[in-house]
Design an enzyme around this catalytic site. Structure first.
Site, PDB file in Angstrom:
ATOM      1  N   CYS A  26      -1.614   1.630  -6.046  1.00  0.00           N
ATOM      2  CA  CYS A  26      -1.346   0.213  -5.837  1.00  0.00           C
ATOM      3  C   CYS A  26      -2.517  -0.558  -6.435  1.00  0.00           C
ATOM      4  O   CYS A  26      -3.212  -0.050  -7.316  1.00  0.00           O
ATOM      5  CB  CYS A  26      -1.135  -0.101  -4.359  1.00  0.00           C
ATOM      6  SG  CYS A  26      -2.593   0.186  -3.346  1.00  0.00           S
ATOM      7  N   HIS A 560      -3.832  -9.614  -0.580  1.00  0.00           N
ATOM      8  CA  HIS A 560      -2.969  -8.451  -0.329  1.00  0.00           C
ATOM      9  C   HIS A 560      -2.047  -8.797   0.837  1.00  0.00           C
ATOM     10  O   HIS A 560      -2.483  -8.861   1.986  1.00  0.00           O
ATOM     11  CB  HIS A 560      -3.834  -7.231  -0.001  1.00  0.00           C
ATOM     12  CG  HIS A 560      -3.104  -5.929  -0.031  1.00  0.00           C
ATOM     13  ND1 HIS A 560      -2.183  -5.569   0.923  1.00  0.00           N
ATOM     14  CD2 HIS A 560      -3.151  -4.891  -0.910  1.00  0.00           C
ATOM     15  CE1 HIS A 560      -1.705  -4.361   0.644  1.00  0.00           C
ATOM     16  NE2 HIS A 560      -2.268  -3.937  -0.464  1.00  0.00           N
TER      17      HIS A 560
END
Length: 638
Positions: A26, A560
């Site tokens: 990620c 995030h």
């Protein structure tokens, strides 16, 4: 840093490559699925240079790297012999809703060949233009060779699609190519012209088909597969499934040659007997349906598709139309879909030209010059994401002008005869066999009208300098900013509405420890994320759950959304920007469904951190609740 050595150390300390079921990444970490987590040397990894920490969450063994994770991931894939950008285990294949998976499949198949596809179409188009202008004789050698250069890809298109489709589906690409080669094999294609049929199937119906040959007594309906699209894609999908099944049941000692042999022996006859005819009829019906819908009102169709094309591109929806257009070229010999979008790049160019001339912001003027040129040549992303979208009204005026241009193209009946280039290079693809006519001239007029209209609307009503803060000449000013500030000082505003939490209080230890950056966390109250600064999108992960910014003043910011939400693989997230795009503070970046994500069992606490925090003195707000553009973090350059 030596990423190769780091990758070797990581693989060794997760238990070796034989302990890895899958590995993906990620925006900050490597995400392993291990066969046995007890074999991993967690403490060794935590203390290793280049690794921030190690976490276990969501069934994944997460090695937190930070900003350099793409480079480390690449090295891990190379060192471990893993399949790049794909899980090692096929059972971990990409998830998502059916529509997203379809779009991903289509883009994965066609994207690798779009460049050479457009180049071939341009050659064919210019060849037709030269004949129309009397520069070439269509019986001469020069024309014939140019025609062969431009037409070869289209004639053998199934072979290229066989490769890309098999690769996308996870099969052996060369098997897809061989299947396609059989479909366009000249000896088989020439059989119908060599004699009378043995008998006719489905006589009297729309599917009436003469039968010239049989395969072990089974009738074979010979179709023309050159330039076709759907048959080879369906065949490749079947072949991939068959190949994987055979690989499981055939002994390893003979697997190398028996798996491909039986895959070809089963797939190719089945394609000729069943898959090919059905897929061909389906492609013909699809082509006829598309042309019929367009025929109901070319003006309305042109207005709708032409006006919304840039919106389609933003959300990837154009991938649902591009293969239909390619199919139309092969089944109908022409296509109206890509023709009606011809004016959109010129409309965008007109809007950008107005910004270029009128803007008082030097950075905007600098971006406008290359964006204008690229739009003329059909490359719209720089202008769309860098100029029109941030300023909002130029984007709206571009859509309006594109819709009018598309309606005019529909009125003139302009259609494409080959898959041509983009922008000005698309024009030759509109030339019919008989030469330049009013439909071609109409396309030129429509493009000119779209460009002029977008320019005028943007120049006079675009509010180009309304929010100009770069030169100090606009009305809007940054929060808490003054003219005397050092240019490296920075003000970060809240990217969303929600409640403030301290980083140390959140569940993710990588963020809570401050190892990934200093800042705060927000518990979102609504599913919208806005740009906290003006600058560039430095990172946008494909699942759209995390985004990075580099501000005009040099701050590097990472946001995030949620904890472990990468596992949703983009589900419930929609991005309104792209990596590398220029953005302005307060611009909508990402939308996400708060309730749906929580129902999936994920925590939505969102860290907002400055990753290059060592260069600043950081002061965070003490408020409990914030809304977009409220002051969140103040940075003072060291």
């Amino acid at each position: 840093m030596n990423y190769s050595q780091l990758a070797k150390d990581i693989i060794n300390n997760v238990g070796g490559k034989e302990n890895v079921n899958s590995v993906v990444h990620c925006i900050t970490r490597l995400r392993f699925k291990l066969k046995d987590e007890s074999k991993a040397n967690t403490e060794v990894l935590k203390n290793m240079d280049g690794i921030v920490t190690v976490m276990k969450s969501g069934g994944q063994y997460q090695v937190v790297i930070g900003n350099h994770v793409p480079d480390v991931y690449k090295a891990v894939v190379e060192e471990g012999g893993f399949q790049s950008a794909q899980p090692v285990d096929a059972d971990d294949a990409e998830k998502g809703n059916l529509f997203n998976r379809f779009i991903d499949m289509i883009s994965g198949i066609f994207t690798p060949i779009l460049g050479v596809l457009a180049a071939s179409g341009m050659i064919k188009g210019f060849n037709a233009l030269f004949v129309s202008l009397g520069w070439l004789d269509d019986k001469g050698g020069t024309y014939q060779i140019l025609h062969a250069i431009g037409d070869a890809l289209f004639y053998f298109l199934p072979i290229l699609l066989g490769y890309t489709a098999m690769k996308k589906f996870g099969g052996t690409p060369f098997l897809g190519m061989v299947i396609a080669m059989a479909l366009v094999y000249p000896a088989l294609e020439g059989i119908p012209a060599a004699g009378d049929p043995l008998y006719t199937l489905f006589a009297g119906s729309v599917f009436e088909s003469p039968v010239y040959i049989e395969f072990f007594g089974i009738p074979v309906i010979l179709m023309t597969y050159s330039m076709s699209v759907i048959p080879i894609i369906v065949s490749a999908f079947f072949a991939t499934k068959l190949e994987k099944f055979l690989a499981k049941v055939i002994p390893s000692v003979v697997k190398m040659f028996l798996v491909p042999m039986f895959t070809l022996l089963i797939t190719i006859p089945l394609t000729f007997i069943v898959i090919g005819p059905i897929a061909t009829w389906a492609s013909q019906l699809l082509g006829q349906a598309t042309v019929s819908v367009y025929g109901l009102s070319p003006v309305i169709a042109g207005m709708f598709v032409g006006g919304l094309w840039l919106v389609f591109v933003m959300f990837g929806l154009h991938w649902g139309l591009v293969p239909i257009a390619i199919n139309n070229f092969s089944s109908q010999g022409f296509d109206p879909i890509l023709a009606v979008v011809f004016a959109h790049s010129f409309a965008l160019a007109g809007a950008i030209l107005a910004v270029w001339i009128k803007s008082k912001n030097q950075k905007t003027k600098t971006l406008s010059a290359p964006a204008f040129i690229s739009s003329i040549f059909g490359v719209t992303e720089p202008g769309m994401y860098g100029i029109a979208l941030p300023l909002k009204k130029p984007f709206i005026f571009t859509i309006i002008s594109s819709a009018i241009g598309g309606a005019m193209i529909g009125y003139f009946g302009t259609i494409g005869y080959v898959m041509g280039g983009l922008g000005v290079f698309q024009l030759p693809s509109f030339i019919p066999p008989e030469g330049i006519n009013m439909s071609v001239i109409g396309a030129i007029i429509a493009a000119a009208v779209g460009m002029v209209l977008a320019f005028v609307l943007t120049y006079f009503f675009g509010d180009i300098n309304k929010n100009n803060t770069n030169t100090g000449e606009g009305t809007a000013q940054p929060i808490a900013a003054t003219a005397e500030q050092n240019v490296k000082n920075e003000v970060i505003v809240s990217p969303m509405k929600g409640q403030i939490k301290k980083l140390a209080e959140i569940e993710d230890t990588a963020f809570a420890s401050g190892a990934l950056g200093k800042g705060v966390a927000i518990e979102p109250a609504e599913g919208k994320l806005f740009a906290p600064v003006s600058g560039t999108v430095s990172a946008l992960f494909p699942s759209n759950h995390a985004i990075g910014f580099t501000s005009d003043e040099g701050a590097e910011i990472l946001i995030h959304v949620g904890m472990d939400t990468v596992q949703l693989d983009g589900k419930h997230f929609t991005a309104h920007t792209a990596q590398g795009s220029r953005v302005e503070r307060g611009q909508l970046m990402i939308e996400f469904d708060v309730d749906a994500i929580k129902e999936e069992g994920f925590v939505l606490t969102t860290p907002v951190v400055v990753t290059n925090h060592n260069q600043f003195e950081i002061t965070a707000v003490n408020e409990q609740e914030v809304k977009p553009e409220d002051l969140l973090i103040e940075l003072k350059a060291n």
